[in-house]
Design an enzyme around this catalytic site. Sequence first.
Site, PDB file in Angstrom:
ATOM      1  N   ARG A 102       0.714  -1.089   0.039  1.00 19.89           N
ATOM      2  CA  ARG A 102      -0.039  -0.015   0.001  1.00 19.89           C
ATOM      3  C   ARG A 102       0.796   1.347   0.009  1.00 19.89           C
ATOM      4  O   ARG A 102       0.311   2.289  -0.184  1.00 19.89           O
ATOM      5  CB  ARG A 102      -0.695   0.101   1.426  1.00 19.89           C
ATOM      6  CG  ARG A 102      -1.955  -1.017   1.137  1.00 19.89           C
ATOM      7  CD  ARG A 102      -3.077  -0.832   2.171  1.00 19.89           C
ATOM      8  NE  ARG A 102      -4.220  -1.650   2.031  1.00 19.89           N
ATOM      9  CZ  ARG A 102      -4.526  -2.369   2.801  1.00 19.89           C
ATOM     10  NH1 ARG A 102      -4.242  -2.160   4.208  1.00 19.89           N
ATOM     11  NH2 ARG A 102      -5.606  -3.151   2.729  1.00 19.89           N
ATOM     12  N   GLU A 158      -0.811  -8.655  -5.425  1.00 24.67           N
ATOM     13  CA  GLU A 158      -1.988  -9.318  -5.979  1.00 24.67           C
ATOM     14  C   GLU A 158      -2.180 -10.675  -6.140  1.00 24.67           C
ATOM     15  O   GLU A 158      -2.858 -11.468  -5.939  1.00 24.67           O
ATOM     16  CB  GLU A 158      -2.654  -8.450  -7.007  1.00 24.67           C
ATOM     17  CG  GLU A 158      -2.967  -6.908  -6.665  1.00 24.67           C
ATOM     18  CD  GLU A 158      -4.278  -6.993  -5.590  1.00 24.67           C
ATOM     19  OE1 GLU A 158      -4.997  -7.692  -5.367  1.00 24.67           O
ATOM     20  OE2 GLU A 158      -4.326  -6.068  -4.807  1.00 24.67           O
ATOM     21  N   GLN A 166      -6.139 -16.323  -3.079  1.00 31.35           N
ATOM     22  CA  GLN A 166      -6.208 -17.402  -2.391  1.00 31.35           C
ATOM     23  C   GLN A 166      -5.099 -17.781  -1.089  1.00 31.35           C
ATOM     24  O   GLN A 166      -4.627 -19.007  -0.829  1.00 31.35           O
ATOM     25  CB  GLN A 166      -6.177 -18.819  -2.976  1.00 31.35           C
ATOM     26  CG  GLN A 166      -7.383 -19.036  -4.130  1.00 31.35           C
ATOM     27  CD  GLN A 166      -6.841 -19.576  -5.258  1.00 31.35           C
ATOM     28  OE1 GLN A 166      -5.919 -19.388  -5.996  1.00 31.35           O
ATOM     29  NE2 GLN A 166      -7.700 -20.357  -5.840  1.00 31.35           N
ATOM     30  N   LEU A 189       3.189 -21.961  -0.661  1.00 28.02           N
ATOM     31  CA  LEU A 189       2.081 -21.043  -1.052  1.00 28.02           C
ATOM     32  C   LEU A 189       0.825 -21.684  -1.875  1.00 28.02           C
ATOM     33  O   LEU A 189      -0.276 -21.317  -1.885  1.00 28.02           O
ATOM     34  CB  LEU A 189       2.318 -19.892  -1.799  1.00 28.02           C
ATOM     35  CG  LEU A 189       2.632 -18.452  -1.183  1.00 28.02           C
ATOM     36  CD1 LEU A 189       2.939 -17.493  -2.443  1.00 28.02           C
ATOM     37  CD2 LEU A 189       1.409 -18.056  -0.490  1.00 28.02           C
ATOM     38  N   GLY A 190       1.524 -23.011  -2.311  1.00 30.74           N
ATOM     39  CA  GLY A 190       0.454 -23.572  -3.203  1.00 30.74           C
ATOM     40  C   GLY A 190      -0.115 -22.962  -4.465  1.00 30.74           C
ATOM     41  O   GLY A 190       0.404 -21.742  -4.753  1.00 30.74           O
ATOM     42  N   TYR A 191      -0.794 -23.555  -5.443  1.00 29.26           N
ATOM     43  CA  TYR A 191      -1.413 -23.141  -6.648  1.00 29.26           C
ATOM     44  C   TYR A 191      -0.231 -22.391  -7.542  1.00 29.26           C
ATOM     45  O   TYR A 191      -0.132 -21.235  -7.554  1.00 29.26           O
ATOM     46  CB  TYR A 191      -2.641 -21.977  -6.301  1.00 29.26           C
ATOM     47  CG  TYR A 191      -3.942 -22.577  -5.634  1.00 29.26           C
ATOM     48  CD1 TYR A 191      -4.623 -23.157  -6.601  1.00 29.26           C
ATOM     49  CD2 TYR A 191      -3.937 -22.414  -4.321  1.00 29.26           C
ATOM     50  CE1 TYR A 191      -5.877 -23.864  -5.809  1.00 29.26           C
ATOM     51  CE2 TYR A 191      -5.006 -23.066  -3.708  1.00 29.26           C
ATOM     52  CZ  TYR A 191      -5.950 -23.580  -4.438  1.00 29.26           C
ATOM     53  OH  TYR A 191      -7.063 -24.179  -3.804  1.00 29.26           O
ATOM     54  N   TYR A 242     -10.834  -8.285 -12.045  1.00 31.34           N
ATOM     55  CA  TYR A 242     -10.132  -7.835 -10.571  1.00 31.34           C
ATOM     56  C   TYR A 242      -8.637  -7.317 -10.420  1.00 31.34           C
ATOM     57  O   TYR A 242      -8.596  -6.337 -10.219  1.00 31.34           O
ATOM     58  CB  TYR A 242     -10.590  -8.844  -9.499  1.00 31.34           C
ATOM     59  CG  TYR A 242      -9.848  -8.554  -8.112  1.00 31.34           C
ATOM     60  CD1 TYR A 242     -10.374  -7.490  -7.478  1.00 31.34           C
ATOM     61  CD2 TYR A 242      -8.567  -9.150  -7.922  1.00 31.34           C
ATOM     62  CE1 TYR A 242      -9.530  -7.314  -6.364  1.00 31.34           C
ATOM     63  CE2 TYR A 242      -7.779  -8.829  -6.894  1.00 31.34           C
ATOM     64  CZ  TYR A 242      -8.398  -7.746  -5.898  1.00 31.34           C
ATOM     65  OH  TYR A 242      -7.808  -7.335  -5.021  1.00 31.34           O
ATOM     66  N   ASP A 257     -14.236  -8.151  -5.604  1.00 35.89           N
ATOM     67  CA  ASP A 257     -13.562  -9.371  -4.857  1.00 35.89           C
ATOM     68  C   ASP A 257     -14.435  -9.910  -3.940  1.00 35.89           C
ATOM     69  O   ASP A 257     -15.634  -9.348  -3.801  1.00 35.89           O
ATOM     70  CB  ASP A 257     -12.100  -9.295  -4.440  1.00 35.89           C
ATOM     71  CG  ASP A 257     -11.988  -8.540  -3.143  1.00 35.89           C
ATOM     72  OD1 ASP A 257     -13.186  -8.116  -2.782  1.00 35.89           O
ATOM     73  OD2 ASP A 257     -11.023  -8.636  -2.426  1.00 35.89           O
ATOM     74  N   CYS A 269     -16.849  -5.864   7.797  1.00 36.01           N
ATOM     75  CA  CYS A 269     -18.069  -6.387   7.382  1.00 36.01           C
ATOM     76  C   CYS A 269     -17.529  -7.851   7.084  1.00 36.01           C
ATOM     77  O   CYS A 269     -17.705  -8.473   5.919  1.00 36.01           O
ATOM     78  CB  CYS A 269     -18.325  -5.915   6.176  1.00 36.01           C
ATOM     79  SG  CYS A 269     -20.264  -6.304   5.667  1.00 36.01           S
ATOM     80  N   CYS A 278     -20.662   0.304  13.237  1.00 31.24           N
ATOM     81  CA  CYS A 278     -20.143   0.115  11.959  1.00 31.24           C
ATOM     82  C   CYS A 278     -20.712   1.617  11.208  1.00 31.24           C
ATOM     83  O   CYS A 278     -21.801   1.955  11.501  1.00 31.24           O
ATOM     84  CB  CYS A 278     -20.824  -0.744  11.197  1.00 31.24           C
ATOM     85  SG  CYS A 278     -20.642  -0.851   9.515  1.00 31.24           S
ATOM     86  N   CYS A 291     -27.407   0.481   5.944  1.00 31.44           N
ATOM     87  CA  CYS A 291     -27.220  -0.838   5.652  1.00 31.44           C
ATOM     88  C   CYS A 291     -28.438  -1.469   5.579  1.00 31.44           C
ATOM     89  O   CYS A 291     -29.066  -1.729   6.724  1.00 31.44           O
ATOM     90  CB  CYS A 291     -26.156  -1.757   6.472  1.00 31.44           C
ATOM     91  SG  CYS A 291     -25.933  -3.172   6.031  1.00 31.44           S
TER      92      CYS A 291
HETATM   93  S1  SF4 Z   1     -23.809  -2.931   9.421  1.00 29.06           S
HETATM   94 FE1  SF4 Z   1     -23.933  -3.600   7.351  1.00 29.06          FE
HETATM   95  S2  SF4 Z   1     -21.988  -2.897   6.315  1.00 29.06           S
HETATM   96 FE2  SF4 Z   1     -21.789  -2.467   8.527  1.00 29.06          FE
HETATM   97  S3  SF4 Z   1     -20.649  -4.317   9.374  1.00 29.06           S
HETATM   98 FE3  SF4 Z   1     -23.020  -4.912   9.519  1.00 29.06          FE
HETATM   99  S4  SF4 Z   1     -23.449  -5.820   7.629  1.00 29.06           S
HETATM  100 FE4  SF4 Z   1     -21.500  -5.184   7.315  1.00 29.06          FE
END
Ligand code: SF4
Length: 343
Positions: free
Chosen positions: A22, A34, A39, A77-79, A117, A135, A189, A199, A205
Amino acid sequence: MEQFHFNLVRWYEEKKRNLPWRETKNPYLIWLSEIILQQTRVDQGLKYFISFKTNFPTIQDLAKASEMEVLNLWKGLGYYSRARNLHGTAIYIAENLNGKFPDNYDDIIKLKGIGSYTAAAISSFAFNEAKAVLDGNVYRVLSRVFGISTPINSTQGKKEFQALADEILDKANPGTHNQAIMEFGAMQCVPINPNCENCPLNFMCVAFSEKKVKQFPIKIGETKISNKYFVFTIIKENGKILLEKRTDSGIWKNLYQFPLTEFESLDEKSAFLNNRAYDFISNEIKHILSHQHLHCTFVISREKAQIHHPNYSWVSVKEIDEFPIPRVIERFIEENHLLIFNT
Ligand code: SF4
């Protein structure tokens, strides 16, 4: 959407893990991370990323390496097809693109081993191109926040989720947006028991407000798993052990193994084992791959006859670590070192 973007990025800035890929805009290093992380868990992939970066700091260094060196560094690591594609693509870029990694999605996706992706991840992280990543983590977040019940593994689902991901992408900051939503899926999440009360996206949500978090994302019938039945024969002579190089085009291409006999059913395998005498027969070890379960048995053979085959090599105990070996065999060797080498 403004509140969604604001809360997501603020959460990311506060909670993100500090990971070396990053901190760079170098597309080669982002690509490397990446491919390693496909996996693979982040904590496991980290040391492989550092070791590849140290051994091959540039794409030219990776292109110059032998396939054996690359596969050896990939050990555990496999694959292994990921490592072969990585190496093949590095050679392609060095020889055909002057060693310069492509700088846009349309050219990146043409490279071998790179799907939509990965191309979106590299083009947005390295070049800030407005391509939305999708993903497993992003599918989960989108299905819950927007309450989408189309199965994520259906053709319709893939289209619908990609359209939504494209629509909500922060076009001014696509790289940060993509990093943030993936990290949010990985850390907040999470698949089981997410902390929804605390959250930053719970205000919008759908799954949370309808108390349906456990039901999302929706998937249809899982991929069919096939079973294969393997007997690996350990043959020793004069302190050396016989290894076979796989030359088929399967997932273990160019890796080394104890000579293998393969069966379609457990009955065939049992009949084979019952008809021979061995010094040792292991319990069955089940090795789980994404679409296959490999049922592996290791035997030590009493037959000491010389075996001649172009793919066979006699290898000493010291040398065995220098060969790229499938993970299931490597683990068996680690756990049964004394038995294999001292009897
Ligand atoms: S509120 Fe919704 S977005 Fe937040 S952790 Fe729960 S399910 Fe995931």
